[in-house]
Design a protein around this motif. Structure first.
Motif, mmCIF file in Angstrom:
data_model
loop_
_atom_site.group_PDB
_atom_site.id
_atom_site.type_symbol
_atom_site.label_atom_id
_atom_site.label_comp_id
_atom_site.label_asym_id
_atom_site.label_seq_id
_atom_site.Cartn_x
_atom_site.Cartn_y
_atom_site.Cartn_z
ATOM 1 N N ALA A 19 0.886 -1.162 0.256
ATOM 2 C CA ALA A 19 0.193 0.261 -0.135
ATOM 3 C C ALA A 19 0.649 1.092 -0.107
ATOM 4 C CB ALA A 19 -0.623 -0.267 1.143
ATOM 5 N N ARG A 20 1.742 1.133 0.701
ATOM 6 C CA ARG A 20 2.663 2.373 1.390
ATOM 7 C C ARG A 20 3.000 2.283 -0.514
ATOM 8 N NH1 ARG A 20 4.721 0.714 5.506
ATOM 9 N NH2 ARG A 20 6.670 -0.351 5.050
ATOM 10 N N TRP A 21 3.602 1.113 -1.080
ATOM 11 C CA TRP A 21 4.604 1.356 -2.037
ATOM 12 C C TRP A 21 3.841 2.473 -3.593
ATOM 13 C CZ3 TRP A 21 7.650 -3.566 -2.839
ATOM 14 C CH2 TRP A 21 8.712 -3.028 -1.458
ATOM 15 N N LYS A 22 2.503 1.581 -3.617
ATOM 16 C CA LYS A 22 1.369 2.064 -4.207
ATOM 17 C C LYS A 22 1.537 3.222 -4.379
ATOM 18 C CE LYS A 22 -2.386 0.992 -6.375
ATOM 19 N NZ LYS A 22 -4.169 0.304 -6.947
ATOM 20 N N GLN A 23 0.779 4.067 -2.514
ATOM 21 C CA GLN A 23 0.823 5.799 -2.814
ATOM 22 C C GLN A 23 2.192 6.605 -3.031
ATOM 23 O OE1 GLN A 23 0.236 6.517 1.690
ATOM 24 N NE2 GLN A 23 -1.405 7.635 0.747
ATOM 25 N N ALA A 24 2.863 5.657 -2.920
ATOM 26 C CA ALA A 24 4.537 6.692 -3.138
ATOM 27 C C ALA A 24 4.322 7.206 -4.639
ATOM 28 C CB ALA A 24 5.959 6.348 -3.067
ATOM 29 N N ALA A 25 4.476 6.151 -5.214
ATOM 30 C CA ALA A 25 4.810 5.684 -7.076
ATOM 31 C C ALA A 25 3.512 6.489 -7.496
ATOM 32 C CB ALA A 25 4.105 3.612 -7.647
ATOM 33 N N GLU A 26 2.590 6.678 -6.846
ATOM 34 C CA GLU A 26 1.551 7.657 -7.172
ATOM 35 C C GLU A 26 1.960 8.571 -7.309
ATOM 36 O OE1 GLU A 26 -2.403 6.300 -5.467
ATOM 37 O OE2 GLU A 26 -3.030 4.598 -6.802
ATOM 38 N N VAL A 27 1.702 9.281 -6.663
ATOM 39 C CA VAL A 27 3.296 10.569 -5.593
ATOM 40 C C VAL A 27 4.107 10.779 -6.026
ATOM 41 C CG1 VAL A 27 3.197 12.043 -4.298
ATOM 42 C CG2 VAL A 27 1.538 10.260 -3.596
#
Length: 162
Positions: A19-27
């Protein structure tokens, strides 16, 4: 022309990491976690001077620049209003942020127009309300780099200083 040879890697992550990686990638503006991980690995693999200080670069580096976020209309997200009631609002979304039209049930109301409230979706928390949607988008862009470094968005004490 010679074809580029590519190496492939498989990375295991638990649900929270994912979840953190996906969020960071999107941001960070990446379309996939894989491209974001590749960029992160390249940055980490860059040579460092031997006499480098023991202080992490994030503590001595200048404040990160705002990130250009991609907003989409018609998203629905939960919000905890000022009276502690949790409701669902429709607005624009650029994870982990949402903006809805309204001020959260209190606070400043501008005559002749409606307010726009910036929400940190993971916590369902209103970060700030503005007269213009552009100001809410600007704050989200300024907060995004901080979130990439694993820091939470400002709490109520910091919000009052804006």
């Amino acid at each position: 022309m010679e074809r580029m040879k590519a190496a492939h890697f498989t990375v295991a992550a638990d649900i929270e990491q994912s979840a953190r990686w996906k969020q960071a990638a999107e941001v960070a503006g990446h379309l996939s976690i894989g491209t974001w991980l590749a960029e992160a690995a390249d940055v980490h693999a860059q040579p460092r001077p031997r006499a480098a200080p023991a202080v992490p670069p994030s503590l001595v580096a200048p404040a990160p620049s705002p990130i250009s976020l991609s907003w989409r209309r018609g998203g629905r997200f939960p919000v905890v209003m000022e009276d502690s009631e949790e409701v669902e609002r429709e607005g624009i979304i650029s994870p982990p942020f949402g903006i809805f039209r309204g001020n959260g049930g209190g606070g400043q109301v501008w005559e002749g127009s409606k307010a726009y409230s910036l929400v940190y979706i993971p916590e369902r928390r209103i970060l700030a309300s503005f007269r213009f949607v552009g100001k809410a988008r600007k704050l989200a862009a300024e907060l995004a780099p901080t979130l990439l470094h694993g820091h939470p968005p400002p709490g109520p004490a910091e919000e009052g200083r804006r």
